[in-house]
Motif scaffolding. Structure first.
Motif, PDB file in Angstrom:
ATOM      1  N   HIS A 174      70.356  31.099   1.166  1.00  0.00           N
ATOM      2  CA  HIS A 174      68.976  31.089   1.648  1.00  0.00           C
ATOM      3  C   HIS A 174      68.255  32.340   1.141  1.00  0.00           C
ATOM      4  O   HIS A 174      68.755  33.460   1.290  1.00  0.00           O
ATOM      5  CB  HIS A 174      68.938  31.087   3.178  1.00  0.00           C
ATOM      6  N   ASP A 226      61.664  30.343   4.432  1.00  0.00           N
ATOM      7  CA  ASP A 226      63.123  30.413   4.441  1.00  0.00           C
ATOM      8  C   ASP A 226      63.623  29.219   3.638  1.00  0.00           C
ATOM      9  O   ASP A 226      63.630  28.087   4.119  1.00  0.00           O
ATOM     10  CB  ASP A 226      63.632  30.367   5.881  1.00  0.00           C
ATOM     11  N   PRO A 239      66.498  27.279   1.347  1.00  0.00           N
ATOM     12  CA  PRO A 239      67.842  27.139   0.772  1.00  0.00           C
ATOM     13  C   PRO A 239      67.724  26.847  -0.715  1.00  0.00           C
ATOM     14  O   PRO A 239      66.904  26.029  -1.136  1.00  0.00           O
ATOM     15  CB  PRO A 239      68.437  25.953   1.550  1.00  0.00           C
TER      16      PRO A 239
END
Length: 276
Positions: A228, A245, A247
């Protein structure tokens, strides 16, 4: 929160003055201080007096997987205080609770008074809240989430900052992005694609440099097999969009270059383990 073991079960009602003892899912002992402190203060006198409330809620690590964790404790102290010379928990907590919104210790700009409440004041007050929580704990690696919320008296809204610390309990080491990546340039082309997949944002929705090349943030962590990348508010997007945020969705292609170091692969594989 995921992968948090039974370390936490015995902690909830413990005072931070005495560390709580528990057993991890891997058979190793863990110790934490459970800290929940708030200080309310009147700074100055008369009509110029200001009011400040500081809070800290923390699961402070003492021992993880059977080992002490001094490097982790120092990193948390540094994050709380932004001071290189404050490396002990008690001093870091005192600094956090008795420092105003401008990072000036109470008393440096005049007298101050600790209050039980703000019930009698007519104006608003500045405040800071610091939270430290254990996000994941594995056989070797632990991830702590650190969060600060700040509000300046009279401001239209508050401001907040996230951080993640990845810690190697075996080596007493703070893991850096350089430790886990072969070369940051290998992942850079995939950041915007990953943001688009998660948030449906395009280049026009983000604050990008003129060359359009995505920056690699300083805040990161592994979870469920994904690296992340974490962007703070205003770092690449507006306040209304909030933090990003993302990934990293890297090509699942045998011909794609390997972007993780052997050490990074260990961390990724542990993050994929089943929840205890």
């Amino acid at each position: 929160m995921k992968k948090i073991t039974t370390c936490l079960i015995a902690i909830v009602l413990m005072a931070w003055a005495c560390p709580a003892l528990a057993q991890s899912a891997y058979g190793e002992s863990c110790q934490f201080y459970n800290i929940d402190k708030t200080v309310k203060a009147k700074l100055g006198e008369g009509e110029d007096a200001l009011y400040q409330q500081n809070s800290i809620r923390a699961l402070w690590p003492v021992m993880l997987n059977g080992k002490e964790c001094p490097k982790l404790q120092e990193a948390i102290c540094k994050w709380l205080t932004d001071k290189d010379d404050i490396k002990l928990m008690d001093r870091a907590i005192e600094y956090t609770l008795y420092t105003d919104i401008e990072n000036v210790p109470f008393g440096d700009n005049g007298p101050y008074l600790i209050l039980d409440s703000f019930n009698d004041i007519e104006s608003s007050y500045s405040s800071t809240t610091n939270t430290i929580e254990l996000k994941t704990l594995g056989k070797r690696f632990a991830v702590f989430h650190l969060f600060t919320y700040m509000y300046y008296e009279g401001a239209a809204h508050g401001m907040y900052v996230h951080n993640y610390i990845t810690y190697d309990t075996e080596l007493d080491k703070i893991v850096t992005l350089e430790d886990v990546l072969v070369d940051p340039e290998l992942i850079r082309p995939h950041i915007l694609k990953s943001i688009n997949l998660k948030y449906d944002y395009t280049e026009e929705d983000l604050f990008l440099p003129e060359d359009g090349v995505m920056k690699i943030p300083s805040v990161w962590y592994f979870e469920e097999g994904f690296l992340h990348l974490f962007y703070q508010v205003y770092e690449i997007a507006s306040y209304a969009q909030g933090d990003i945020d993302v990934p990293l969705f890297y090509p699942n292609d045998p011909s794609a270059p390997e972007y993780l170091t052997p050490y990074g692969k260990q961390l990724m594989e542990e993050s994929q383990a089943e929840d205890p």
